[in-house]
Motif scaffolding. Structure first.
Motif, PDB file in Angstrom:
ATOM      1  N   HIS A  82       0.831  -1.206   0.000  1.00  0.00           N
ATOM      2  CA  HIS A  82       0.000   0.000   0.000  1.00  0.00           C
ATOM      3  C   HIS A  82       0.865   1.256   0.000  1.00  0.00           C
ATOM      4  O   HIS A  82       1.606   1.496   0.963  1.00  0.00           O
ATOM      5  CB  HIS A  82      -0.943  -0.044   1.211  1.00  0.00           C
ATOM      6  N   HIS A 125      -0.716  -5.287   2.815  1.00  0.00           N
ATOM      7  CA  HIS A 125      -1.899  -6.026   3.274  1.00  0.00           C
ATOM      8  C   HIS A 125      -2.431  -6.928   2.178  1.00  0.00           C
ATOM      9  O   HIS A 125      -2.151  -6.710   0.995  1.00  0.00           O
ATOM     10  CB  HIS A 125      -2.986  -5.063   3.786  1.00  0.00           C
ATOM     11  N   HIS A 127      -5.042  -8.330  -0.464  1.00  0.00           N
ATOM     12  CA  HIS A 127      -5.968  -7.565  -1.318  1.00  0.00           C
ATOM     13  C   HIS A 127      -6.895  -8.536  -2.023  1.00  0.00           C
ATOM     14  O   HIS A 127      -7.028  -8.530  -3.240  1.00  0.00           O
ATOM     15  CB  HIS A 127      -5.193  -6.712  -2.307  1.00  0.00           C
ATOM     16  N   HIS A 468      -8.412   5.857  -2.021  1.00  0.00           N
ATOM     17  CA  HIS A 468      -7.016   5.430  -2.181  1.00  0.00           C
ATOM     18  C   HIS A 468      -6.707   5.144  -3.640  1.00  0.00           C
ATOM     19  O   HIS A 468      -7.506   4.518  -4.331  1.00  0.00           O
ATOM     20  CB  HIS A 468      -6.783   4.172  -1.322  1.00  0.00           C
ATOM     21  N   HIS A 470      -3.776   3.442  -6.240  1.00  0.00           N
ATOM     22  CA  HIS A 470      -2.558   2.626  -6.377  1.00  0.00           C
ATOM     23  C   HIS A 470      -1.619   3.276  -7.403  1.00  0.00           C
ATOM     24  O   HIS A 470      -2.057   4.011  -8.290  1.00  0.00           O
ATOM     25  CB  HIS A 470      -2.916   1.224  -6.880  1.00  0.00           C
ATOM     26  N   HIS A 527      -9.933   3.127  -5.140  1.00  0.00           N
ATOM     27  CA  HIS A 527     -11.111   2.665  -4.411  1.00  0.00           C
ATOM     28  C   HIS A 527     -11.230   3.319  -3.049  1.00  0.00           C
ATOM     29  O   HIS A 527     -10.250   3.829  -2.503  1.00  0.00           O
ATOM     30  CB  HIS A 527     -11.068   1.139  -4.233  1.00  0.00           C
ATOM     31  N   HIS A 529     -11.295   3.020   0.815  1.00  0.00           N
ATOM     32  CA  HIS A 529     -10.602   2.040   1.658  1.00  0.00           C
ATOM     33  C   HIS A 529     -11.473   1.503   2.794  1.00  0.00           C
ATOM     34  O   HIS A 529     -10.988   0.791   3.675  1.00  0.00           O
ATOM     35  CB  HIS A 529      -9.277   2.598   2.188  1.00  0.00           C
TER      36      HIS A 529
END
Ligand code: C2O
Ligand code: CU
Length: 565
Positions: A82, A125, A127, A468, A470, A527, A529
């Protein structure tokens, strides 16, 4: 003479091999179940290497590492790094059915994690479904070897991971939630470094304790790894000085409490400058709503000074704002500023090539005869960005893009809401509640300067959304309550020292403006979070096309990617 030349040659060869990346550190992550006892009950949870929270990765800025994930659990899994930009390398980014198909039980996958500009604290984390509830850990990113921190050197540092615990198996929580069409069941506790703390039954013995020495400075690397809540966090009688967020430095911000969204990280300095004694650190939910229930409990850990004092005196509780105090939440978030120094300059786009406005809504679907519909008025709950509720495809989008497979996704994610309405009005017409459902992505040209206005709406339930992205960090150049106004708002943007983040909390019935330069070719998920909102479809995908030059193209895939069926 010959001999020493030969030696020199060997040394040169060796050091060039090192530079070519022969020295990358490898980590072994074994995903497996482990038994944990919390809240008077024993249960199996999914872990990495048997640990909850999982192991901390420690790297220097600009380093590349490999993490091989062995799936020894019973379910599919993927891992995500992340906030790590992974330049040109979406293959190792991790979101299931976006950049890869899951690693099946018994299979393994080697992630190549490329650090570039990030410095400070991030985290990793799972996913894949809701497994990130227990499969997560910290990433410490130190300055390049020899480079200093832009703040006084702390004496010690610790990860502080905030989490969320259900007595029920998390897979069951997800199944029930999806089947019901309504809300997920509330968690039973929040945790600090895996422990609920003194205010929950059967938890005192395990309470996390941070032992400190008077006069020393501590760097707390704070991570909100919980699933569904924004949290307030504070330490009794101590100020926290924020010096970084989401893997980049900020101007020092001294506060009594912090507002932290799922996904966010803060680097906080804590000075042990109080009388020797015991002080609670605590976290509880921030959620401004009257229409949904939530876990309203408080997790604690103890800051325990060394020295002799009466240890039977109970620790002091810190001040935390009320759960519905939006003003308190944004007094904090809205004051964050980039460090913007000579050593740590900012690079905010001053103009924009590609502008988008994306509404963030909770939605409903009319009930089908064979479904359970526990949403409002017998509907099923969904959520959307720009009225598009994202449907995960059966083959990952990255594969479909790279190999030009037809029919997996469409390229019609809109730049603007299909229908303009008063997004934050007190009452909304019912017909606005039903979204589109599709797998639509947004195509972005290499190096475009992108601005996205994230506009909350009052459809079904006005809520805050921690959004969030990426593959990038973005500058948060503006915030405002109510509807974004094209004429009034852009002149008020902060283009001098806006904070650089990968997750931004868009306040309820409000908007936030973010900017980034699309200089990372690949397939990048965006997306909310909140895990329940991801499940409902509040997400989209950006495909950033390759540039012209070789250094501007996506890397080819590694020789093994998990198969899709
Ligand atoms: Cu923290 Cu899509 O991730
Ligand atoms: Cu959300």
């Amino acid at each position: 003479m010959h001999f020493s030349m030969y030696n020199l040659f060997i040394i040169l060869l060796f050091s060039s091999l090192l530079q070519c990346g022969m020295s990358h550190t490898h980590y072994k992550f074994i995903v497996k179940e482990a038994t944990y006892e919390r809240l008077c009950e024993t249960k199996n949870i999914l872990t990495v290497n048997g640990k909850f929270p999982g192991p901390t990765l420690k790297v220097h800025k600009g380093e590349t590492i490999f993490v091989t994930v062995y799936n020894r659990g019973n379910d599919n899994i993927t891992l995500h790094w992340h906030g790590v930009h992974q330049p040109r390398n979406p293959w190792s980014d991790g979101p299931e059915y976006i950049t890869q198909c899951p690693i099946k039980p018994g299979d393994k996958f080697r992630y190549k994690v490329i650090f570039s500009e990030e410095e400070g604290t991030l985290w990793w984390h799972a996913h894949s479904d809701w497994s990130r509830a227990t499969v997560h850990g910290a990433i410490f990113i130190y300055p390049r070897p020899g480079a200093p921190y832009p703040f006084p050197l702390p004496d010690y540092e610790f990860p502080i991971l905030l989490g969320e615990w259900w007595k029920e198996d998390i897979r069951k929580v997800l199944q029930e939630f999806v089947a019901s069409g309504g809300l997920p069941r509330d968690s039973d506790a929040y945790t600090i470094n895996g422990q609920p703390g003194d205010l929950y039954p059967c938890s005192e013995n395990g309470t996390y304790t941070l032992k400190v020495k008077q006069g020393k400075k501590y760097l707390l690397r704070l991570i909100n790894a919980d699933m569904n809540e924004v949290l307030f966090f504070g330490v009794a009688n101590h100020n926290l000085t924020v010096v970084g967020t989401d893997g980049s430095y900020t101007k020092p911000l001294k506060r009594k409490y912090i507002t932290i969204s799922p996904g966010q990280t803060f680097d906080c300095l804590l000075e042990a400058n109080q009388d020797p004694g015991q002080y609670y650190m605590a976290a509880s939910a921030y959620i401004n709503t009257t229409i949904i229930t939530f876990d309203n409990s408080t997790t604690t850990a103890i800051v325990e000074y060394k020295g002799s004092y009466d240890k039977s005196i109970p620790p002091v509780m810190p001040y935390l704002p009320n759960f519905n105090d939006t003003t308190a939440a944004f007094d904090f978030c809205g004051t964050l500023r980039s460090l913007a120094s000579e050593e740590h300059p900012i690079d905010v786009p001053l103009d924009v090539d590609h502008k988008m406005v994306s509404t963030l809504s909770v939605n409903t679907l009319p009930c089908d005869t064979n479904q359970t519909c526990s949403g409002p008025n017998g509907t099923r709950l969904l959520a959307s960005m720009t009225n598009n509720s994202f449907v995960l495809p059966p083959i990952d989008i990255l594969k479909a893009y790279y190999y030009q497979l037809e029919g997996v996704y469409g390229e019609n994610f809109p730049d603007f809401p299909p229908l303009e309405f008063n997004y934050t009005a007190d009452f909304q017409p019912f017909y606005l509640q039903t979204p589109n459902r599709a797998t639509e992505v947004k195509m972005i040209k290499y190096n475009e300067k992108v601005e996205i206005i994230l506009q909350g709406t009052s459809l079904v339930a006005p809520l805050d959304h921690p959004m969030h992205l990426h593959g990038f960090s973005f500058y948060v150049v503006g915030y405002g309550f109510g509807n974004y106004d094209e004429i009034r708002d852009p002149p008020r943007y902060n283009l001098v020292d806006p904070p650089l983040q990968n997750t931004v909390l868009v306040p309820r019935n409000s908007w936030a403006a973010i900017r980034f330069k699309a200089n990372n070719p690949g397939v990048w998920f965006m997306h909310c979070h909140f895990e329940r909102h991801v499940t409902w479809g509040m997400e989209t995908v950006f495909i950033v096309r390759n540039g012209e030059r070789p250094g501007e193209r996506m890397f080819p895939p590694p020789n093994y990617m998990p198969p899709c069926c």
